[in-house]
Design an enzyme around this catalytic site. Structure first.
Site, PDB file in Angstrom:
ATOM      1  N   ASN A   1      -4.705 -13.807   0.954  1.00 23.96           N
ATOM      2  CA  ASN A   1      -4.601 -12.971   2.035  1.00 23.96           C
ATOM      3  C   ASN A   1      -5.055 -13.539   3.349  1.00 23.96           C
ATOM      4  O   ASN A   1      -5.490 -14.712   3.405  1.00 23.96           O
ATOM      5  CB  ASN A   1      -5.604 -11.420   1.458  1.00 23.96           C
ATOM      6  CG  ASN A   1      -6.975 -11.841   1.395  1.00 23.96           C
ATOM      7  OD1 ASN A   1      -7.493 -12.383   2.231  1.00 23.96           O
ATOM      8  ND2 ASN A   1      -7.430 -11.857   0.044  1.00 23.96           N
TER       9      ASN A   1
ATOM     10  N   ASP B   1      -6.843  -8.479  -5.673  1.00 21.25           N
ATOM     11  CA  ASP B   1      -7.003  -7.703  -6.906  1.00 21.25           C
ATOM     12  C   ASP B   1      -6.068  -7.769  -7.895  1.00 21.25           C
ATOM     13  O   ASP B   1      -6.374  -7.269  -9.180  1.00 21.25           O
ATOM     14  CB  ASP B   1      -6.540  -6.119  -6.275  1.00 21.25           C
ATOM     15  CG  ASP B   1      -7.605  -5.625  -5.252  1.00 21.25           C
ATOM     16  OD1 ASP B   1      -8.690  -5.709  -5.322  1.00 21.25           O
ATOM     17  OD2 ASP B   1      -7.162  -4.862  -4.219  1.00 21.25           O
TER      18      ASP B   1
ATOM     19  N   LYS C   1       5.515 -27.276 -11.750  1.00 18.39           N
ATOM     20  CA  LYS C   1       5.679 -26.597 -10.670  1.00 18.39           C
ATOM     21  C   LYS C   1       7.024 -25.722 -11.021  1.00 18.39           C
ATOM     22  O   LYS C   1       8.048 -26.168 -11.721  1.00 18.39           O
ATOM     23  CB  LYS C   1       6.489 -27.544  -9.470  1.00 18.39           C
ATOM     24  CG  LYS C   1       6.946 -26.717  -8.423  1.00 18.39           C
ATOM     25  CD  LYS C   1       7.532 -27.704  -7.240  1.00 18.39           C
ATOM     26  CE  LYS C   1       8.457 -26.935  -6.424  1.00 18.39           C
ATOM     27  NZ  LYS C   1       9.335 -27.617  -5.604  1.00 18.39           N
TER      28      LYS C   1
ATOM     29  N   LYS D   1     -15.162   4.486  -1.551  1.00 13.29           N
ATOM     30  CA  LYS D   1     -15.742   3.058  -2.323  1.00 13.29           C
ATOM     31  C   LYS D   1     -17.114   3.046  -2.389  1.00 13.29           C
ATOM     32  O   LYS D   1     -17.825   2.406  -3.375  1.00 13.29           O
ATOM     33  CB  LYS D   1     -15.089   1.631  -1.319  1.00 13.29           C
ATOM     34  CG  LYS D   1     -13.781   1.667  -1.546  1.00 13.29           C
ATOM     35  CD  LYS D   1     -13.006   0.393  -0.673  1.00 13.29           C
ATOM     36  CE  LYS D   1     -11.452   0.697  -0.901  1.00 13.29           C
ATOM     37  NZ  LYS D   1     -10.681  -0.182   0.208  1.00 13.29           N
TER      38      LYS D   1
ATOM     39  N   LYS E   1     -18.570   2.476  -6.029  1.00  8.85           N
ATOM     40  CA  LYS E   1     -19.119   1.113  -6.410  1.00  8.85           C
ATOM     41  C   LYS E   1     -20.688   1.290  -6.412  1.00  8.85           C
ATOM     42  O   LYS E   1     -21.350   0.045  -6.422  1.00  8.85           O
ATOM     43  CB  LYS E   1     -18.636  -0.035  -5.548  1.00  8.85           C
ATOM     44  CG  LYS E   1     -16.923  -0.036  -5.492  1.00  8.85           C
ATOM     45  CD  LYS E   1     -16.386  -1.153  -4.959  1.00  8.85           C
ATOM     46  CE  LYS E   1     -14.795  -1.315  -5.007  1.00  8.85           C
ATOM     47  NZ  LYS E   1     -14.029  -2.460  -4.564  1.00  8.85           N
TER      48      LYS E   1
HETATM   49  N1  CTP Z   1     -14.042  -6.245  -3.817  1.00  6.78           N
HETATM   50  C1  CTP Z   1     -14.405  -7.019  -5.109  1.00  6.78           C
HETATM   51  N2  CTP Z   1     -13.722  -7.327  -6.041  1.00  6.78           N
HETATM   52  C2  CTP Z   1     -12.375  -7.198  -6.102  1.00  6.78           C
HETATM   53  C3  CTP Z   1     -11.937  -6.298  -4.943  1.00  6.78           C
HETATM   54  C4  CTP Z   1     -12.560  -5.959  -4.143  1.00  6.78           C
HETATM   55  O1  CTP Z   1     -15.823  -7.225  -4.956  1.00  6.78           O
HETATM   56  N3  CTP Z   1     -11.727  -7.435  -6.938  1.00  6.78           N
HETATM   57  C5  CTP Z   1     -14.874  -5.791  -2.858  1.00  6.78           C
HETATM   58  C6  CTP Z   1     -14.608  -6.344  -1.592  1.00  6.78           C
HETATM   59  O2  CTP Z   1     -15.294  -7.606  -1.484  1.00  6.78           O
HETATM   60  C7  CTP Z   1     -15.149  -5.337  -0.777  1.00  6.78           C
HETATM   61  C8  CTP Z   1     -14.962  -4.215  -1.467  1.00  6.78           C
HETATM   62  O3  CTP Z   1     -14.829  -4.614  -2.755  1.00  6.78           O
HETATM   63  O4  CTP Z   1     -16.619  -5.501  -0.512  1.00  6.78           O
HETATM   64  C9  CTP Z   1     -13.738  -3.417  -1.087  1.00  6.78           C
HETATM   65  O5  CTP Z   1     -12.513  -4.231  -0.974  1.00  6.78           O
HETATM   66  P1  CTP Z   1     -11.022  -3.654  -0.791  1.00  6.78           P
HETATM   67  O6  CTP Z   1     -10.122  -4.615  -0.488  1.00  6.78           O
HETATM   68  O7  CTP Z   1     -11.300  -2.885   0.681  1.00  6.78           O
HETATM   69  O8  CTP Z   1     -10.658  -2.378  -1.451  1.00  6.78           O
HETATM   70  P2  CTP Z   1     -10.695  -2.454  -3.000  1.00  6.78           P
HETATM   71  O9  CTP Z   1     -11.793  -2.029  -3.852  1.00  6.78           O
HETATM   72  O10 CTP Z   1      -9.916  -3.620  -3.462  1.00  6.78           O
HETATM   73  O11 CTP Z   1      -9.643  -1.243  -2.936  1.00  6.78           O
HETATM   74  P3  CTP Z   1      -8.003  -0.981  -2.641  1.00  6.78           P
HETATM   75  O12 CTP Z   1      -7.428  -2.333  -2.834  1.00  6.78           O
HETATM   76  O13 CTP Z   1      -7.351   0.092  -3.566  1.00  6.78           O
HETATM   77  O14 CTP Z   1      -8.187  -0.482  -1.204  1.00  6.78           O
END
Ligand code: CTP
Length: 404
Positions: A211, A281, A291, A339, A343
Site C-alpha cells: 500500500n 488485510d 515467476k 476501531k 480493538k
Molecule cells: N491493523 C493491524 N493489523 C491488520 C490491519 C490493521 O494491526 N491486519 C492496525 C493498523 O496498524 C492500525 C489499525 O489496525 O493501527 C487500523 O487499521 P486500518 O487499516 O485503518 O483498519 P482496519 O482495521 O484494517 O479496517 P478496515 O480496513 O476495514 O478499515
C-alpha cells in the site's frame, strides 16, 4: 506545550498587572485557552474588561459571582485548568497560599486545584528579601509549586534590585522548558513499541501486494518518543525512511505475519504501543516459487485474511497504553470510534487520508486523537514531526490521568 492548553492566569494586585495583559495576549496567540482570575487589588490596576478582550473569556473576580448556576465557579475552574500561572504574584497571595488561606476567588481556587502551579512573583526588593516571604516561598517549593524568579532592575517603587515581574516571553519560555523536562522525566525509562510503514505480501519472486504508506508518521513518532527519553523499538515494514535518532532499536520486517511476530515478541515489556503501520488485510493464498507466466484470459488470485495485529494486542493488553491508527476516506470519526472500541484501545488516531495535506507519503498530516473516554483532540495541519510530538503529549496526558 502551550497550544490547546487550558491556562488559568491568576493576577494579583501589583503594578506589574499590566504585564499580565501582554502575557494573556501572547498565550492566546499561541493557541492557549486562557481564563483570568483577578484579585480585588488587581482590579485597581487593570480593568477586567482588558483581560476579557484579550482572552476572549469571562474574567473572574468574586467567589460569589456564579456565572453558571449549574456549576460552582471556583471548583469548576480549579478542575478545568491544565496549569495555573500566578503573574504577578504579590507577597500577599504567596503568603495566603503558603498558609492555606482562602478568602477570595483566586486564593480559594488555588487550594481547590490539583493542577501544576507556576508562580511569577513581583514586589518591592525588600519585600522579596523579607524572611516571611522567603519562608512562604520555600514552603510552596517544598510542596511542588514552581517559581519563575523575578528579574532585577528598576522597580516601579523607585528601588533598584530583584522584584520585577519576569518578561512575558521569558515566563512562557520557562514554562515550556519546564514542561519539556517533565515530559522527558515521564518518558525516561518507559519502553515504547511502534510499528511503521506498509507490509508486503508476496505473490511470486517478482510481485507483491502493498500500500502507499511511506512510514513517515511512524518514524516521526519513534523519533519524538526517543527525543523525550523513551527506550524505543521500531518495527518497520519496507520503508526508505532513515532514523535521525541513534538510540532507536529498529527491526525490519516485510510481511504482516513477520510484523505480528515482532510486535508480540516485544509487547509484554512495553509501556506504550503505537500501531502506525498500514498492515495488509489480505495476502495471496498461494505464493508461487517461480515467476508466474501470463496465461490467456484474466487472472484470479485467491486472497486470505492476515491476522489483525492490533486486535490481537488489544485482546491481551494488561499494563500497556495501546494506540491504533485509523486510515479512513469517509466517515472517519464513525469508523475510527468503531476501531477504538473493537480493538480495545486506549486511544486512536483518526487519519482522514482523503483530506488535503493529510495521510500517506506527504510530509504533513492532520489527525484527530480520541481517547477511550472518547474525548477528542484535533491536531491541525502540521509536519509529521510536529503531529508526532502532539500525539506523544496527548498519550502522556492520558496516561497521567489514568494513574490518578
Ligand atoms: N491493523 C493491524 N493489523 C491488520 C490491519 C490493521 O494491526 N491486519 C492496525 C493498523 O496498524 C492500525 C489499525 O489496525 O493501527 C487500523 O487499521 P486500518 O487499516 O485503518 O483498519 P482496519 O482495521 O484494517 O479496517 P478496515 O480496513 O476495514 O478499515
Amino acid at each position: 506545550m502551550i497550544k490547546d492548553k487550558k491556562i488559568l492566569l491568576g493576577v494579583s494586585g501589583g503594578i506589574a498587572a499590566y504585564k499580565a495583559c501582554a502575557l494573556t495576549s501572547k498565550l492566546t496567540q499561541q493557541g492557549a485557552n486562557v481564563k483570568v482570575v483577578m484579585t480585588k487589588s488587581a482590579v485597581e490596576f487593570v480593568s477586567p474588561l482588558t483581560f476579557q478582550a484579550l482572552s476572549r473569556n469571562p474574567v473572574y473576580t468574586d467567589t460569589f459571582d456564579e456565572k453558571d448556576p449549574s456549576k460552582i465557579a471556583h471548583i469548576d475552574l480549579a478542575d478545568w485548568a491544565d496549569f495555573i500561572l500566578l503573574a504577578p504574584a504579590t507577597a500577599n497571595i504567596i503568603g495566603k497560599l503558603a498558609n492555606g488561606i482562602a478568602d477570595d476567588m483566586l486564593s480559594t481556587l488555588l487550594l481547590a486545584s490539583e493542577a501544576p502551579v507556576y508562580i511569577a512573583p513581583a514586589m518591592n526588593v525588600h519585600m522579596y528579601a523579607h524572611p516571611a516571604v522567603r519562608k512562604n516561598m520555600q514552603q510552596l517549593e517544598s510542596w511542588g509549586y514552581h517559581f519563575i524568579e523575578p528579574g532585577a532592575g528598576y522597580l516601579a517603587c523607585g528601588y533598584v534590585g530583584k522584584g520585577r515581574l519576569e518578561e512575558p516571553e521569558t515566563i512562557i519560555e520557562t514554562i515550556i522548558h519546564h514542561q519539556r523536562e517533565e515530559m522527558i522525566e515521564n518518558l525516561s525509562g518507559k519502553k515504547v513499541l511502534i510499528s511503521a510503514g506498509p507490509t508486503r505480501e508476496k505473490v511470486d519472486p517478482v510481485r507483491y501486494f502493498t500500500n502507499r504508506s511511506s512510514g513517515k508518521m511512524g518514524f516521526a513518532l519513534a523519533e519524538a518518543a526517543a527525543a523525550q527519553g523513551a527506550e524505543v523499538t521500531l518495527i518497520a515494514g519496507p520503508s526508505e525512511q532513515v532514523l535521525k535518532e541513534q538510540n532507536i532499536h529498529r527491526i525490519n520486517v516485510v510481511t504482516a505475519a513477520e510484523m505480528y511476530e515482532e510486535m508480540h515478541r516485544h509487547y509484554a515489556a512495553s509501556d506504550i504501543v503505537i500501531k502506525a503501520a498500514a498492515v495488509a488485510d489480505y495476502k495471496p493464498k498461494h505464493v508461487y516459487t517461480e515467476k508466474m507466466k501470463k496465461q490467456g484470459g484474466n487472472l484470479q488470485l485467491e486472497m486470505v485474511r492476515t491476522q489483525d495485529i492490533l486486535m490481537s494486542l488489544g485482546n491481551k493488553k494488561d499494563k500497556q497504553f495501546l494506540v491504533g491508527f485509523a486510515a479512513e476516506t469517509n466517515e472517519p470519526l464513525k469508523y475510527g470510534l468503531q476501531k477504538l472500541r473493537a480493538k480495545n484501545l486506549d486511544a486512536i488516531i483518526i487519519n482522514n487520508v482523503a483530506a488535503q495535506g493529510a495521510g500517506f507519503e506527504g510530509d504533513t498530516n492532520m489527525v484527530t486523537y480520541v481517547n477511550k473516554q472518547e474525548d477528542r483532540n484535533e491536531i491541525g495541519l502540521a509536519t509529521k514531526t510536529e503531529v508526532a510530538k502532539s500525539i506523544i503529549q496527548l498519550i502522556l496526558r492520558d496516561m497521567k490521568d489514568e494513574d490518578m
